[in-house]
Design an enzyme around this catalytic site. Structure first.
Site, PDB file in Angstrom:
ATOM      1  N   ASN A   1      -2.062   0.216   6.676  1.00  0.00           N
ATOM      2  CA  ASN A   1      -1.506  -1.161   7.270  1.00  0.00           C
ATOM      3  C   ASN A   1      -0.735  -1.833   6.272  1.00  0.00           C
ATOM      4  O   ASN A   1      -0.489  -2.976   6.413  1.00  0.00           O
ATOM      5  CB  ASN A   1      -2.689  -1.822   7.784  1.00  0.00           C
ATOM      6  CG  ASN A   1      -3.598  -2.448   6.968  1.00  0.00           C
ATOM      7  OD1 ASN A   1      -3.622  -1.858   5.501  1.00  0.00           O
ATOM      8  ND2 ASN A   1      -4.409  -3.446   6.881  1.00  0.00           N
TER       9      ASN A   1
ATOM     10  N   LYS B   1       0.803  -1.186  -0.013  1.00  0.00           N
ATOM     11  CA  LYS B   1       0.079  -0.088   0.000  1.00  0.00           C
ATOM     12  C   LYS B   1       0.885   1.204   0.072  1.00  0.00           C
ATOM     13  O   LYS B   1       2.100   1.432   0.213  1.00  0.00           O
ATOM     14  CB  LYS B   1      -0.974  -0.037   1.105  1.00  0.00           C
ATOM     15  CG  LYS B   1      -1.988  -1.048   1.287  1.00  0.00           C
ATOM     16  CD  LYS B   1      -2.869  -1.089   2.139  1.00  0.00           C
ATOM     17  CE  LYS B   1      -3.932  -2.304   2.176  1.00  0.00           C
ATOM     18  NZ  LYS B   1      -4.972  -2.201   3.218  1.00  0.00           N
TER      19      LYS B   1
ATOM     20  N   GLU C   1      -9.579 -11.014  -7.405  1.00  0.00           N
ATOM     21  CA  GLU C   1      -8.792  -9.943  -7.243  1.00  0.00           C
ATOM     22  C   GLU C   1      -7.409  -9.960  -8.368  1.00  0.00           C
ATOM     23  O   GLU C   1      -7.079  -8.934  -8.856  1.00  0.00           O
ATOM     24  CB  GLU C   1      -7.979  -9.866  -5.741  1.00  0.00           C
ATOM     25  CG  GLU C   1      -9.261  -9.644  -4.754  1.00  0.00           C
ATOM     26  CD  GLU C   1      -8.678  -9.472  -3.335  1.00  0.00           C
ATOM     27  OE1 GLU C   1      -9.477  -9.175  -2.367  1.00  0.00           O
ATOM     28  OE2 GLU C   1      -7.386  -9.783  -3.100  1.00  0.00           O
TER      29      GLU C   1
ATOM     30  N   HIS D   1      -2.241  -5.463   1.613  1.00  0.00           N
ATOM     31  CA  HIS D   1      -3.386  -6.220   1.207  1.00  0.00           C
ATOM     32  C   HIS D   1      -2.976  -7.582   1.027  1.00  0.00           C
ATOM     33  O   HIS D   1      -2.295  -7.577   0.208  1.00  0.00           O
ATOM     34  CB  HIS D   1      -4.322  -5.434   0.473  1.00  0.00           C
ATOM     35  CG  HIS D   1      -5.397  -6.289  -0.121  1.00  0.00           C
ATOM     36  ND1 HIS D   1      -6.614  -6.415   0.742  1.00  0.00           N
ATOM     37  CD2 HIS D   1      -5.626  -7.033  -1.094  1.00  0.00           C
ATOM     38  CE1 HIS D   1      -7.437  -7.133   0.115  1.00  0.00           C
ATOM     39  NE2 HIS D   1      -6.811  -7.718  -0.974  1.00  0.00           N
TER      40      HIS D   1
ATOM     41  N   TYR E   1     -12.370  -2.650  -3.948  1.00  0.00           N
ATOM     42  CA  TYR E   1     -12.689  -2.743  -2.568  1.00  0.00           C
ATOM     43  C   TYR E   1     -14.537  -2.667  -2.456  1.00  0.00           C
ATOM     44  O   TYR E   1     -14.981  -2.245  -1.392  1.00  0.00           O
ATOM     45  CB  TYR E   1     -12.202  -1.956  -1.468  1.00  0.00           C
ATOM     46  CG  TYR E   1     -10.838  -2.023  -1.094  1.00  0.00           C
ATOM     47  CD1 TYR E   1     -10.552  -3.190  -0.481  1.00  0.00           C
ATOM     48  CD2 TYR E   1      -9.838  -1.084  -1.379  1.00  0.00           C
ATOM     49  CE1 TYR E   1      -9.142  -3.493   0.012  1.00  0.00           C
ATOM     50  CE2 TYR E   1      -8.630  -1.252  -1.008  1.00  0.00           C
ATOM     51  CZ  TYR E   1      -8.259  -2.415  -0.367  1.00  0.00           C
ATOM     52  OH  TYR E   1      -6.991  -3.046   0.165  1.00  0.00           O
TER      53      TYR E   1
HETATM   54  P1  CMP Z   1      -7.335  -4.641   3.711  1.00  0.00           P
HETATM   55  O1  CMP Z   1      -7.052  -6.086   3.939  1.00  0.00           O
HETATM   56  O2  CMP Z   1      -6.860  -4.024   2.497  1.00  0.00           O
HETATM   57  O3  CMP Z   1      -8.932  -4.807   3.327  1.00  0.00           O
HETATM   58  C1  CMP Z   1      -9.860  -3.903   3.771  1.00  0.00           C
HETATM   59  C2  CMP Z   1      -9.224  -2.501   4.534  1.00  0.00           C
HETATM   60  O4  CMP Z   1      -9.596  -1.517   5.052  1.00  0.00           O
HETATM   61  C3  CMP Z   1      -8.378  -3.096   5.356  1.00  0.00           C
HETATM   62  O5  CMP Z   1      -7.160  -3.777   4.852  1.00  0.00           O
HETATM   63  C4  CMP Z   1      -7.925  -1.904   6.355  1.00  0.00           C
HETATM   64  O6  CMP Z   1      -6.890  -1.225   5.868  1.00  0.00           O
HETATM   65  C5  CMP Z   1      -9.012  -0.926   6.112  1.00  0.00           C
HETATM   66  N1  CMP Z   1      -9.924  -0.842   7.326  1.00  0.00           N
HETATM   67  C6  CMP Z   1     -10.119   0.227   8.138  1.00  0.00           C
HETATM   68  N2  CMP Z   1     -10.928   0.055   9.153  1.00  0.00           N
HETATM   69  C7  CMP Z   1     -11.154  -1.319   8.965  1.00  0.00           C
HETATM   70  C8  CMP Z   1     -11.797  -2.074   9.821  1.00  0.00           C
HETATM   71  N3  CMP Z   1     -12.793  -1.630  11.053  1.00  0.00           N
HETATM   72  N4  CMP Z   1     -12.086  -3.376   9.785  1.00  0.00           N
HETATM   73  C9  CMP Z   1     -11.418  -3.829   8.488  1.00  0.00           C
HETATM   74  N5  CMP Z   1     -10.673  -3.093   7.712  1.00  0.00           N
HETATM   75  C10 CMP Z   1     -10.527  -1.813   7.994  1.00  0.00           C
END
Ligand code: CMP
Length: 140
Positions: free
Chosen positions: A113, A10, A127, A116, A50
């Site tokens: 974070n 990311k 995906e 993904h 998403y």
């Molecule tokens: P990712 O695995 O990319 O999938 C969706 C993303 O939404 C997740 O990682 C997080 O970076 C983001 N996100 C933010 N808030 C939340 C939450 N409460 N629960 C899950 N994903 C979240």
């Protein structure tokens, strides 16, 4: 089983200049990088990728974050690649991620974070198709 999974480094991790360190973790764990590209996602691409989260309260922030800079998208291949990648990434929230995982080491928050990864083989196929043509994924 031999699987493929989609991984995205990311914008936060790209900005930290740790693409190579993250890819090295995949390779050291026995995953092969069989597809890869750098990309600045458009808003439409981020929203489409998403789409399953579009009713969630964090959707807008997630899309804004994912278009805040370039990402590095890969297809990873290996035995049990989906779960292996999820183990390497650690929990979605870096505060809950086990020591030594990618998110524990490189992520700042649940939004920023670092990575993904697909959550199932079924979603991995969807995906991968979202970002790659068949001819842009190789076996080696
Ligand atoms: P990712 O695995 O990319 O999938 C969706 C993303 O939404 C997740 O990682 C997080 O970076 C983001 N996100 C933010 N808030 C939340 C939450 N409460 N629960 C899950 N994903 C979240």
């Amino acid at each position: 089983a031999l699987e493929r999974t989609l991984s995205i480094i990311k914008p936060d991790a790209v900005k930290k200049n740790v693409i190579g360190e993250i890819l090295a973790r995949f390779e050291k764990a026995g995953l092969k990088i069989v597809g890869a590209k750098m990309k600045q996602l458009t808003r439409e691409e981020a929203e489409g990728f998403y789409a399953v989260h579009k009713e969630r309260p964090f959707f807008k922030a997630l899309v804004e974050f994912m278009i805040s800079g370039p990402v590095m998208i890969q297809v990873l291949e290996g035995e049990g690649a989906v779960l292996k990648n999820r183990d390497l990434m650690g929990a979605t929230n870096p505060k809950e991620a086990a020591a030594g995982t990618i998110r524990a080491d490189f992520a700042d928050s649940i939004d920023a974070n670092a990575v993904h990864g697909s959550d199932s083989a079924e979603n991995a196929a969807i995906e991968i198709k979202f970002f790659f043509n068949d001819s842009d994924v190789v076996s080696h």
